[in-house]
Design a protein around this motif. Structure first.
Motif, mmCIF file in Angstrom:
data_model
loop_
_atom_site.group_PDB
_atom_site.id
_atom_site.type_symbol
_atom_site.label_atom_id
_atom_site.label_comp_id
_atom_site.label_asym_id
_atom_site.label_seq_id
_atom_site.Cartn_x
_atom_site.Cartn_y
_atom_site.Cartn_z
ATOM 1 N N LEU A 255 18.818 -23.158 4.139
ATOM 2 C CA LEU A 255 17.789 -23.189 5.180
ATOM 3 C C LEU A 255 18.084 -22.249 6.344
ATOM 4 O O LEU A 255 17.200 -21.959 7.152
ATOM 5 C CB LEU A 255 17.653 -24.623 5.704
ATOM 6 C CG LEU A 255 16.332 -25.013 6.357
ATOM 7 C CD1 LEU A 255 15.161 -24.722 5.428
ATOM 8 C CD2 LEU A 255 16.344 -26.482 6.731
ATOM 9 N N GLN A 256 19.306 -21.755 6.423
ATOM 10 C CA GLN A 256 19.707 -20.978 7.592
ATOM 11 C C GLN A 256 18.824 -19.749 7.817
ATOM 12 O O GLN A 256 18.403 -19.469 8.941
ATOM 13 C CB GLN A 256 21.171 -20.556 7.442
ATOM 14 C CG GLN A 256 21.846 -20.209 8.746
ATOM 15 C CD GLN A 256 23.356 -20.151 8.591
ATOM 16 O OE1 GLN A 256 23.868 -19.614 7.614
ATOM 17 N NE2 GLN A 256 24.078 -20.695 9.544
ATOM 18 N N ILE A 257 18.527 -19.019 6.760
ATOM 19 C CA ILE A 257 17.717 -17.815 6.918
ATOM 20 C C ILE A 257 16.292 -18.161 7.347
ATOM 21 O O ILE A 257 15.665 -17.440 8.124
ATOM 22 C CB ILE A 257 17.720 -16.971 5.617
ATOM 23 C CG1 ILE A 257 17.049 -15.617 5.877
ATOM 24 C CG2 ILE A 257 17.047 -17.706 4.467
ATOM 25 C CD1 ILE A 257 17.223 -14.636 4.728
ATOM 26 N N TYR A 258 15.772 -19.297 6.876
ATOM 27 C CA TYR A 258 14.435 -19.730 7.290
ATOM 28 C C TYR A 258 14.438 -20.136 8.765
ATOM 29 O O TYR A 258 13.489 -19.857 9.500
ATOM 30 C CB TYR A 258 13.973 -20.904 6.424
ATOM 31 C CG TYR A 258 13.710 -20.527 4.982
ATOM 32 C CD1 TYR A 258 12.454 -20.082 4.578
ATOM 33 C CD2 TYR A 258 14.714 -20.607 4.025
ATOM 34 C CE1 TYR A 258 12.206 -19.735 3.254
ATOM 35 C CE2 TYR A 258 14.481 -20.259 2.702
ATOM 36 C CZ TYR A 258 13.221 -19.823 2.325
ATOM 37 O OH TYR A 258 12.980 -19.471 1.017
ATOM 38 N N LEU A 259 15.509 -20.798 9.200
ATOM 39 C CA LEU A 259 15.622 -21.184 10.604
ATOM 40 C C LEU A 259 15.650 -19.951 11.503
ATOM 41 O O LEU A 259 14.936 -19.881 12.513
ATOM 42 C CB LEU A 259 16.892 -22.012 10.813
ATOM 43 C CG LEU A 259 17.206 -22.391 12.267
ATOM 44 C CD1 LEU A 259 16.239 -23.459 12.759
ATOM 45 C CD2 LEU A 259 18.652 -22.878 12.402
ATOM 46 N N VAL A 260 16.466 -18.977 11.123
ATOM 47 C CA VAL A 260 16.639 -17.786 11.958
ATOM 48 C C VAL A 260 15.349 -16.969 12.036
ATOM 49 O O VAL A 260 14.928 -16.555 13.120
ATOM 50 C CB VAL A 260 17.798 -16.924 11.413
ATOM 51 C CG1 VAL A 260 17.868 -15.593 12.151
ATOM 52 C CG2 VAL A 260 19.124 -17.664 11.548
ATOM 53 N N ILE A 261 14.702 -16.737 10.893
ATOM 54 C CA ILE A 261 13.528 -15.855 10.861
ATOM 55 C C ILE A 261 12.256 -16.566 11.298
ATOM 56 O O ILE A 261 11.509 -16.075 12.151
ATOM 57 C CB ILE A 261 13.345 -15.263 9.447
ATOM 58 C CG1 ILE A 261 14.484 -14.297 9.124
ATOM 59 C CG2 ILE A 261 11.998 -14.544 9.335
ATOM 60 C CD1 ILE A 261 14.439 -13.737 7.714
ATOM 61 N N PHE A 262 11.996 -17.747 10.737
ATOM 62 C CA PHE A 262 10.697 -18.387 10.945
ATOM 63 C C PHE A 262 10.639 -19.259 12.201
ATOM 64 O O PHE A 262 9.603 -19.324 12.857
ATOM 65 C CB PHE A 262 10.323 -19.218 9.713
ATOM 66 C CG PHE A 262 10.027 -18.387 8.500
ATOM 67 C CD1 PHE A 262 8.777 -17.835 8.300
ATOM 68 C CD2 PHE A 262 11.014 -18.136 7.558
ATOM 69 C CE1 PHE A 262 8.503 -17.052 7.186
ATOM 70 C CE2 PHE A 262 10.755 -17.360 6.444
ATOM 71 C CZ PHE A 262 9.496 -16.811 6.256
ATOM 72 N N VAL A 263 11.736 -19.941 12.526
ATOM 73 C CA VAL A 263 11.718 -20.840 13.683
ATOM 74 C C VAL A 263 12.178 -20.125 14.949
ATOM 75 O O VAL A 263 11.522 -20.185 15.988
ATOM 76 C CB VAL A 263 12.593 -22.083 13.422
ATOM 77 C CG1 VAL A 263 12.631 -22.971 14.662
ATOM 78 C CG2 VAL A 263 12.064 -22.868 12.228
#
Length: 454
Positions: A255-263
């Motif tokens: 989930l880390q990449i989704y947190l960094v880019i999307f959130v």
């Protein structure tokens, strides 16, 4: 060499050379856990639920064969010992196969594409398992000293962090520099595969003079193997703790990449740097954790570091978008905690080999480490799959840029990043309290074994 060879001090050259073999392992795990789901949803255009299933099947296969591969290596005869043949075979093949995963054409029919990706991932993970199980099992063969194992695994963990840093920094640079995202991932796969091959072969040649057991176990019985592991109470408890840990780690890494880019709305080109900071801080913190674990005990330091992981997950719930420095700081602190949560259990599991030997009279490092790695792979697979379901549940849309994602999807990412791993870490902490194989107990076991042999 036989068991008595393990009593000699392990030369640093061999220890460091063996540890370098972890760079390829870490790069493989780092890329597959941090970027594989992203590759399938964003580069290949596969829905999160289908992509999650496409990753779960090979990962479950990979986990399931670990104990079998370990048992095979325990029974492998030859002048190179029971483990090193698999370093040569696995080290030369799994990196090559890894590259092919990222060469799948994007214009194939969706189900054809998924089937091809699943098949390639299964073949790659099989080769990886033969390497990883044999490689990891060598930790228990090369030294039988309780504290020396902490230092040996410390070298390994520092190499692992170097591999993760290399993977998570270089991978985004590659996949954002191609004409398309898929082209960038293809270049990344080739470069990372080359690193994996070189790392594995380095470990093979560096351990030519390492202490080893050349006499394999003669008989084989799945029932006896299962019974021996079942009766190894310290191993079973530690295995359950490690399983929980890797479910949490798998969820966080995916989930880390989704947190960094999307959130958090961080530019895609900076993702590697943001994600790598935790690996860098972990690498720098490892020598300190080694010293603390040798002084205060592996179990105590393990427990403290898990508590740190729980606490550090909470702020992400409240961190506003556009605060990259705050996120950077959290990743840095999380890396410090992660260094100990990786060091301690991996330094503790070799001790359970002696516990088993005291009960059964056999040394089955391969079976124990194969089952141990099953916990890592199964946990990470379940954690990653859970995240794919959470993304689907909260309405995340594959291929849609950050501005187009719903508030529900962004909230789901925050909740999944904090509550899922945090609750699982708490379960792991409770289980760890039942682990009792400390240094005094271990040395007492070894003393009794030495007296029985003498």
């Amino acid at each position: 060499m036989h068991d008595q060879a393990k009593e000699a001090r392990l030369p640093q050259k061999i220890a460091v050379g063996w540890a370098i073999g972890e760079i390829g392992v870490a790069a493989y795990i780092g890329i597959t856990m941090s970027y594989m789901l992203y590759y399938l949803t964003e580069a290949q255009g596969i829905s999160p639920a289908l992509a999650g299933m496409a990753l779960l099947i090979p990962r479950l296969w990979d986990a399931a064969i670990d104990p079998f591969v370990g048992a095979v290596s325990d029974r492998t005869p030859g002048r190179m010992g029971r483990r090193r043949p698999y370093l040569l075979f696995g080290g030369a093949t799994f990196g090559l196969l890894f590259a092919f995963i990222f060469l799948v054409p994007v214009d194939l029919a969706p189900m054809t594409k998924v089937a091809l990706l699943v098949g390639l991932y299964i073949v790659t993970s099989t080769a990886f398992t033969f390497y990883d199980v044999a490689y990891s099992s060598m930790a228990a063969e090369m030294t039988a000293d309780y504290r020396a194992r902490t230092l040996l695994v410390g070298y390994k963990m520092m190499a692992a962090r170097a591999g993760i840093v290399l993977a998570v920094i270089a991978a985004p640079w590659f996949f954002t520099s191609g004409d398309t995202l898929a082209d960038g991932f293809a270049s990344m796969g080739i470069a990372a595969g080359a690193v994996m091959i070189l790392s594995g072969l380095w470990a093979f040649f560096a351990t030519a003079q390492a202490p080893q057991i050349t006499r394999p176990i003669q008989h084989f019985s799945l029932k006896l193997e299962y019974q021996a592991l079942k009766e190894n109470r310290p191993f079973l408890i530690l295995w359950l703790v490690f399983l929980c840990q890797n479910i949490a780690v798998g969820a966080t890494a995916t989930l880390q990449i989704y947190l960094v880019i999307f959130v958090m709305k961080v530019d895609q080109a900076l993702v590697g740097t943001m994600v790598a900071i935790s690996a860098i801080s972990a690498m720098l913190a490892t020598p300190l954790w080694v010293r603390l674990a040798r002084r205060h005990g592996k179990r105590r330091i393990y427990f403290i570091s898990m508590g740190m992981a729980v606490v550090l997950a909470i702020p992400v719930l409240f961190l506003p978008a556009g605060w990259p420095v705050a996120l950077f700081t959290l990743f840095l602190l999380a890396g410090i905690a992660d260094a100990a949560t990786q060091l301690c259990p991996n330094a503790m599991v070799p001790d359970t080999v002696e516990y088993d030997e005291a009960r059964s009279g056999e040394r089955r490092e391969g079976a124990i480490f194969g089952t141990w790695l099953l916990a890592r792979k199964l946990g990470m697979a379940l954690g990653a799959f859970a995240i794919s379901l959470v993304l689907t549940l909260f309405g995340f849309q594959a291929g849609v840029d950050p501005a187009g994602q719903s508030e529900s999807a962004l909230t789901g990412i925050r909740l999944a990043y904090t509550l899922v791993p945090g609750s699982i870490w708490l379960v792991a902490m409770i289980l760890l309290r039942f682990y009792t194989l400390d240094e005094d107990t271990f040395n007492s076991l070894r003393g009794k074994m030495a007296a029985a042999k003498g």
